[in-house]
Enzyme design. Structure first.
Site, PDB file in Angstrom:
ATOM      1  CG  ASP A 103      -2.275   0.461   1.008  1.00 53.08           C
ATOM      2  OD1 ASP A 103      -2.423   1.548   0.425  1.00 53.08           O
ATOM      3  OD2 ASP A 103      -3.218  -0.244   1.391  1.00 53.08           O
ATOM      4  CG  ASP A 205      -4.704   5.599   1.045  1.00 54.78           C
ATOM      5  OD1 ASP A 205      -5.611   4.777   1.188  1.00 54.78           O
ATOM      6  OD2 ASP A 205      -4.636   6.667   1.695  1.00 54.78           O
ATOM      7  CD  GLU A 257      -8.897   4.406  -1.560  1.00 50.51           C
ATOM      8  OE1 GLU A 257      -9.807   4.065  -0.801  1.00 50.51           O
ATOM      9  OE2 GLU A 257      -8.040   5.265  -1.240  1.00 50.51           O
ATOM     10  CG  HIS A 330      -9.072  -1.419   4.559  1.00 48.82           C
ATOM     11  ND1 HIS A 330      -8.869  -1.413   3.187  1.00 48.82           N
ATOM     12  CD2 HIS A 330      -8.619  -0.230   5.008  1.00 48.82           C
ATOM     13  CE1 HIS A 330      -8.315  -0.266   2.835  1.00 48.82           C
ATOM     14  NE2 HIS A 330      -8.147   0.471   3.921  1.00 48.82           N
ATOM     15  CG  ASP A 331     -11.494   2.079   3.622  1.00 47.71           C
ATOM     16  OD1 ASP A 331     -10.960   1.994   4.745  1.00 47.71           O
ATOM     17  OD2 ASP A 331     -10.924   2.558   2.624  1.00 47.71           O
TER      18      ASP A 331
HETATM   19  O1  ISL Z   1     -13.826   4.939   4.234  1.00 46.11           O
HETATM   20  C1  ISL Z   1     -14.238   5.893   3.622  1.00 46.11           C
HETATM   21  C2  ISL Z   1     -15.422   6.614   4.001  1.00 46.11           C
HETATM   22  O2  ISL Z   1     -16.082   5.905   4.923  1.00 46.11           O
HETATM   23  C3  ISL Z   1     -13.613   6.370   2.435  1.00 46.11           C
HETATM   24  O3  ISL Z   1     -14.045   7.619   2.065  1.00 46.11           O
HETATM   25  C4  ISL Z   1     -12.135   6.374   2.633  1.00 46.11           C
HETATM   26  O4  ISL Z   1     -11.770   7.359   3.522  1.00 46.11           O
HETATM   27  C5  ISL Z   1     -11.507   6.601   1.319  1.00 46.11           C
HETATM   28  O5  ISL Z   1     -11.885   5.492   0.571  1.00 46.11           O
HETATM   29  C6  ISL Z   1     -10.025   6.624   1.424  1.00 46.11           C
HETATM   30  O6  ISL Z   1      -9.564   5.431   1.963  1.00 46.11           O
HETATM   31  C7  ISL Z   1      -8.209   5.252   2.097  1.00 46.11           C
HETATM   32  O7  ISL Z   1      -7.552   6.351   2.689  1.00 46.11           O
HETATM   33  C8  ISL Z   1      -7.884   6.656   4.039  1.00 46.11           C
HETATM   34  C9  ISL Z   1      -7.863   5.425   4.940  1.00 46.11           C
HETATM   35  O8  ISL Z   1      -8.471   5.739   6.159  1.00 46.11           O
HETATM   36  C10 ISL Z   1      -8.569   4.262   4.313  1.00 46.11           C
HETATM   37  O9  ISL Z   1      -8.480   3.122   5.129  1.00 46.11           O
HETATM   38  C11 ISL Z   1      -7.950   4.039   2.965  1.00 46.11           C
HETATM   39  O10 ISL Z   1      -8.426   2.898   2.318  1.00 46.11           O
HETATM   40  C12 ISL Z   1      -6.869   7.651   4.506  1.00 46.11           C
HETATM   41  O11 ISL Z   1      -5.590   7.159   4.247  1.00 46.11           O
END
Ligand code: ISL
Ligand code: CA
Length: 560
Positions: A103, A205, A257, A330-331
């Site tokens: 990541d 990310d 992402e 994981h989100d």
């Molecule tokens: O989880 C979200 C909203 O509930 C998403 O908007 C998320 O914040 C967005 O997909 C970005 O995610 C990524 O970056 C974030 C991190 O918290 C997430 O786990 C990651 O997948 C910040 O680094």
């Protein structure tokens, strides 16, 4: 050599598995999953048919956002193990003929990163412009942006220099300044160090947010910070530079992402001409129940909307760019809880249905750990059980809005991120075979019933179905190259499509309802005997009756 030079686009037919390391396997009883734990499960993944592992962050981090707040990009967090452990993991993955991607979290760092600490010290610090500092306006922050996690200002004031720094996520995650060439060079050098070590690529990310809009204008009525920052003015320029400076020198795989990405933008990010990334994750399917705007509700994702999104992306990217195929991560909530059925009679069957319909479209499939067991979203009873910063903040704000504890906990359990981050359920033993200690986040109470040991041994389990499905995808180029042709487009209960390539047609049929439905494919004529390649019901009567059972999925070869 690059895929442009060799045309070796191995990632097109690969199956990717996402590991959330903290919750995968704990080898030393401290309740936190670790790298030696991952190594001990590589044969389980190999047997599933996985080609690529994606590790959510294992870098050194204070852990305020599950490792998405990195304080040292070149070291492993001691909770996960040592650099030696990491090198051993890489070797063990490679010796099984698989690959490993990391990541890459470079929209922001942790506020404990030495760059940020230096940056705060003075306006003249050589690291000052690694971050985004601005003067305040009218006695307040530079603009009206609010962060994604707390809803408070995106700007954190620093007494030392009298300026504010920007953070789109929590204040412990200051945004890096990609407009500074020195910062970009630093990131490229860090990426090369991992690739030189043998890492096979990156999941990037929120890479769509790295270029902020000119002048950082206020958000106006009807706009969002996410909308303003996604796909900013220089994002494609920076990714092309990254491609030239780093990625083109390695045979690696990249997936961005890209929150806020549209199909038009995706054609640039993931163009088959290979100028930027290999593929991206979009959010349009997962946002159907509220998403970026406001997800703390009990909305359901309905099939017609989902089909429209799937079909749009399949058709639009066809021949131009490459899709990623994912159900959750994981989100997001667990896919079976969100899109399938948790009822015992349908849980396994509906997970198999979701996988069949999602992963046989065109694109690279991503499986989130535990999906191959049909693990469900955990329901938490009280806020002290939560660990995720986003969920904890959402709980507080729901209570402020007047909801009772149980109402607020229900919504946070349904939509929050902890529910899908609970430890992997390896066995029915205490600790679910995940840990011999106290897990960092409560294990789902259903582990005695839903666990890997039971499923690996049972031929008709979800795990063994995923194994066959992945093998099927790899058995014929029609699954990578075939054109996607939707069928039964107007129906709200059935999701179905053909994959067509060189005189061969495959039909994928899925009944997303709890009722029996009839769905006869009109171009199966009497002379053609369709053959079922895979299906989630042993006693399917589809071939003789055209009837699909509740949550049935079946894949047919229709003119061989
Ligand atoms: O989880 C979200 C909203 O509930 C998403 O908007 C998320 O914040 C967005 O997909 C970005 O995610 C990524 O970056 C974030 C991190 O918290 C997430 O786990 C990651 O997948 C910040 O680094
Ligand atoms: Ca551990």
């Amino acid at each position: 050599m690059t895929d442009k030079q060799t045309n070796n686009q191995w990632w097109k037919s690969a199956a990717v598995y996402q590991i959330y390391p903290k919750s995968f396997c704990d080898s030393n009883g401290d309740g936190i999953g670790d790298i030696p734990g991952i190594i001990s499960k590589l044969d389980y993944l190999k047997n599933l048919g996985i080609d690529v592992l994606w590790l959510s962050p294992v870098y050194k981090s204070p852990g305020f956002d599950g490792g998405y707040d990195i304080s040292d990009y070149l070291n492993i967090d001691p909770a996960f193990g040592s650099m030696g452990d990491f090198r051993r993991l890489l070797e063990e993955v490679h010796s099984r003929g698989a690959k490993l991607i990391m990541d890459l979290v470079v929209n922001h760092s942790s506020n404990e990163h030495p760059w940020f600490i230096e940056s705060c010290k003075s306006k003249d610090s050589p690291y000052r412009d690694y971050y985004i500092w601005r003067d305040g306006k009218n006695g307040g922050p530079p603009n009206n942006w609010t962060d994604f996690f707390s809803g408070a200002s995106c700007w954190e004031y620093s007494e030392t220099t009298g300026q504010y720094n920007l953070h789109l996520f929590s204040k412990r995650q200051p945004d890096l300044n990609w407009d500074n060439p020195a910062l970009r060079r630093e990131i490229y050098s860090m990426m090369r160090q991992w690739l030189d070590m043998g890492v096979d690529g990156f999941r990037m990310d929120v890479i769509s947010y790295i270029s902020k809009p000119e002048g950082l204008p206020d958000v106006r009525e009807g706009q969002s910070v996410s909308g303003l920052c996604a796909n900013g003015p220089h994002v494609h320029e920076y990714l092309r530079e990254m491609r030239r400076e780093v990625l083109d020198k390695y045979d690696c795989m990249t997936v961005g992402e890209t929150a806020g990405v549209t199909v038009e933008e995706a054609k640039k990010y993931a163009s088959l001409s290979g100028d930027e990334l290999n593929m991206v994750f979009h959010f349009e399917a997962n946002d159907l129940d509220g998403g970026e705007n406001y997800k703390w509700n009990k909305n359901k994702i309905e099939l017609p909307g989902l089909k429209q999104v799937y079909t749009k992306w399949q058709k639009e990217l066809s021949g131009k760019a490459w899709n990623s195929l994912y159900l959750s991560n994981h989100d997001q909530p667990r896919s079976v809880s969100r899109l399938g059925s948790e009822l015992e009679e349908y849980r396994e069957r509906s997970q198999k249905l979701l996988a069949t319909c999602a992963y046989l479209m065109q694109g690279t499939p991503f499986i989130y750990q535990g999906e191959e067991l049909a693990m469900t979203s955990r329901r938490f009873a009280s806020p002290d059980e939560l660990r995720d910063i986003e969920g904890i903040n959402a709980y507080k704000s729901l209570i402020k809005d007047g909801l009772s504890q149980s109402e607020a906990m229900e919504i946070v359990s349904l939509r929050g991120r902890d529910s899908a981050r609970t430890p992997m359920q390896w066995s029915g033993e205490p600790g679910a075979g995940f840990t011999s200690g106290v897990p960092w986040l409560k294990i789902n109470g259903n582990y005695a019933k839903i666990n890997a040991a039971e499923q690996v041994a049972r031929p008709d389990s979800v795990y063994n179905y995923y194994r066959r499905l992945i093998a099927l995808r790899k058995s014929d180029p029609v699954f990578t190259d075939g054109e996607y042709v939707p069928i039964f487009e107007e129906r709200g209960d059935v999701f179905a499509y053909l994959r067509v390539c060189g005189g061969k047609s495959i039909a994928v049929l899925g009944n997303y309802s709890a009722k029996q439905v009839s769905a006869v494919v009109s171009n199966i004529s009497a002379e053609i005997m369709p053959r079922a390649l895979i299906g989630n019901i042993k006693s399917s009567v589809y071939l003789t009756t055209g009837i699909l059972q509740p949550y049935e999925a079946i894949v047919l070869e229709i003119n061989a």
